[in-house]
Enzyme design. Sequence first.
Site, PDB file in Angstrom:
ATOM      1  N   ARG A   2       0.869  -1.161  -0.021  1.00 34.74           N
ATOM      2  CA  ARG A   2       0.051   0.065  -0.062  1.00 34.74           C
ATOM      3  C   ARG A   2       0.683   1.296   0.102  1.00 34.74           C
ATOM      4  O   ARG A   2       2.227   1.020   0.566  1.00 34.74           O
ATOM      5  CB  ARG A   2      -1.037   0.138   1.117  1.00 34.74           C
ATOM      6  CG  ARG A   2      -1.833  -1.073   1.161  1.00 34.74           C
ATOM      7  CD  ARG A   2      -2.704  -0.994   2.440  1.00 34.74           C
ATOM      8  NE  ARG A   2      -3.608  -2.350   2.391  1.00 34.74           N
ATOM      9  CZ  ARG A   2      -3.336  -3.530   2.812  1.00 34.74           C
ATOM     10  NH1 ARG A   2      -2.185  -3.688   3.196  1.00 34.74           N
ATOM     11  NH2 ARG A   2      -4.000  -4.577   2.972  1.00 34.74           N
ATOM     12  N   LYS A  29      -2.114  -2.365   7.730  1.00 39.26           N
ATOM     13  CA  LYS A  29      -3.542  -2.344   7.751  1.00 39.26           C
ATOM     14  C   LYS A  29      -4.242  -3.115   8.827  1.00 39.26           C
ATOM     15  O   LYS A  29      -5.027  -3.052   9.488  1.00 39.26           O
ATOM     16  CB  LYS A  29      -4.287  -2.264   6.416  1.00 39.26           C
ATOM     17  CG  LYS A  29      -5.902  -2.117   6.503  1.00 39.26           C
ATOM     18  CD  LYS A  29      -5.928  -2.216   4.838  1.00 39.26           C
ATOM     19  CE  LYS A  29      -7.912  -1.963   4.998  1.00 39.26           C
ATOM     20  NZ  LYS A  29      -8.109  -2.122   3.635  1.00 39.26           N
ATOM     21  N   HIS A  89      -2.181   3.254  -5.508  1.00 40.45           N
ATOM     22  CA  HIS A  89      -3.082   1.908  -5.050  1.00 40.45           C
ATOM     23  C   HIS A  89      -3.432   1.029  -6.143  1.00 40.45           C
ATOM     24  O   HIS A  89      -3.561  -0.074  -6.118  1.00 40.45           O
ATOM     25  CB  HIS A  89      -4.230   2.535  -3.964  1.00 40.45           C
ATOM     26  CG  HIS A  89      -4.579   1.494  -3.248  1.00 40.45           C
ATOM     27  ND1 HIS A  89      -4.201   0.958  -2.145  1.00 40.45           N
ATOM     28  CD2 HIS A  89      -5.603   0.397  -3.512  1.00 40.45           C
ATOM     29  CE1 HIS A  89      -4.595  -0.089  -1.441  1.00 40.45           C
ATOM     30  NE2 HIS A  89      -5.712  -0.414  -2.495  1.00 40.45           N
ATOM     31  N   ARG A  92      -1.830  -1.964  -7.289  1.00 43.88           N
ATOM     32  CA  ARG A  92      -1.588  -3.174  -6.530  1.00 43.88           C
ATOM     33  C   ARG A  92      -2.924  -4.055  -7.235  1.00 43.88           C
ATOM     34  O   ARG A  92      -2.792  -5.246  -7.316  1.00 43.88           O
ATOM     35  CB  ARG A  92      -2.505  -2.961  -5.088  1.00 43.88           C
ATOM     36  CG  ARG A  92      -1.178  -2.284  -4.242  1.00 43.88           C
ATOM     37  CD  ARG A  92      -1.778  -1.893  -2.896  1.00 43.88           C
ATOM     38  NE  ARG A  92      -2.775  -2.769  -2.263  1.00 43.88           N
ATOM     39  CZ  ARG A  92      -2.090  -3.728  -1.183  1.00 43.88           C
ATOM     40  NH1 ARG A  92      -0.916  -3.830  -1.230  1.00 43.88           N
ATOM     41  NH2 ARG A  92      -3.056  -4.633  -0.735  1.00 43.88           N
ATOM     42  N   HIS A 115      -3.619  -9.331   2.160  1.00 41.67           N
ATOM     43  CA  HIS A 115      -4.922  -9.128   2.561  1.00 41.67           C
ATOM     44  C   HIS A 115      -5.513 -10.195   3.511  1.00 41.67           C
ATOM     45  O   HIS A 115      -4.800 -11.455   3.599  1.00 41.67           O
ATOM     46  CB  HIS A 115      -5.873  -9.437   1.282  1.00 41.67           C
ATOM     47  CG  HIS A 115      -5.849  -8.440   0.405  1.00 41.67           C
ATOM     48  ND1 HIS A 115      -6.016  -8.459  -1.099  1.00 41.67           N
ATOM     49  CD2 HIS A 115      -5.477  -7.085   0.444  1.00 41.67           C
ATOM     50  CE1 HIS A 115      -6.134  -7.350  -1.666  1.00 41.67           C
ATOM     51  NE2 HIS A 115      -5.636  -6.532  -0.813  1.00 41.67           N
ATOM     52  N   TYR A 125      -7.170 -21.220  11.241  1.00 41.01           N
ATOM     53  CA  TYR A 125      -6.036 -22.220  11.021  1.00 41.01           C
ATOM     54  C   TYR A 125      -4.765 -22.095  10.273  1.00 41.01           C
ATOM     55  O   TYR A 125      -3.846 -22.534  10.372  1.00 41.01           O
ATOM     56  CB  TYR A 125      -6.801 -23.394  10.614  1.00 41.01           C
ATOM     57  CG  TYR A 125      -7.673 -23.947  11.702  1.00 41.01           C
ATOM     58  CD1 TYR A 125      -7.361 -24.821  12.723  1.00 41.01           C
ATOM     59  CD2 TYR A 125      -9.076 -23.737  11.973  1.00 41.01           C
ATOM     60  CE1 TYR A 125      -8.129 -25.184  13.738  1.00 41.01           C
ATOM     61  CE2 TYR A 125      -9.973 -23.957  12.850  1.00 41.01           C
ATOM     62  CZ  TYR A 125      -9.525 -24.743  13.624  1.00 41.01           C
ATOM     63  OH  TYR A 125     -10.216 -25.282  14.859  1.00 41.01           O
TER      64      TYR A 125
END
Length: 165
Positions: A2, A29, A89, A92, A115, A125
């Site tokens: 970012r 983030k 941005h 991305r 993300h 998990y």
Amino acid sequence: MRPGELRQAKWEEFDLEAGMWEVPAERMKMRVPHLVPLSPQTLATLEQLRELTGNTELLFPGRSNIRKPISDNTWRQALHAMGYKVTAHGFRATASTLLNEMGYRADAIERQLSHGERNKVRAAYNRAEYLEERREMMNHWGGYLAALENGQKVVPIHHKKQQAS
């Protein structure tokens, strides 16, 4: 990365010999530290940048105060001056789209973009980093961008078929 994470990057976060950038949780983030494999092209660019800003804490120090990073507006102005009509941005989204089209696994792409997993059970998990796959992917991406920069006509080579989920 970012734009804000990159703007605030510090030289101490980089292990150039290992080809890795470790972004601390407080700048991410999702508030989780993030490992970023660095392509040979990125490492070469960092070596050039170090000649300009290596005596400061930040990779991209502000002009009037070197203890503060450049602003978001500085990124926009630089991109527009180079002829790009996109936001920082937006790169991305472009990378995600092209890497998916090249056949890289969505898990590795999403992890590279830092993300979070939307499936809460899977997120609880699966803590995989996919570092080797991401390193290969970033090396390929760096070569792809270098070829574009050199004016070569680039036809994406599909990495491998994704397995059906």
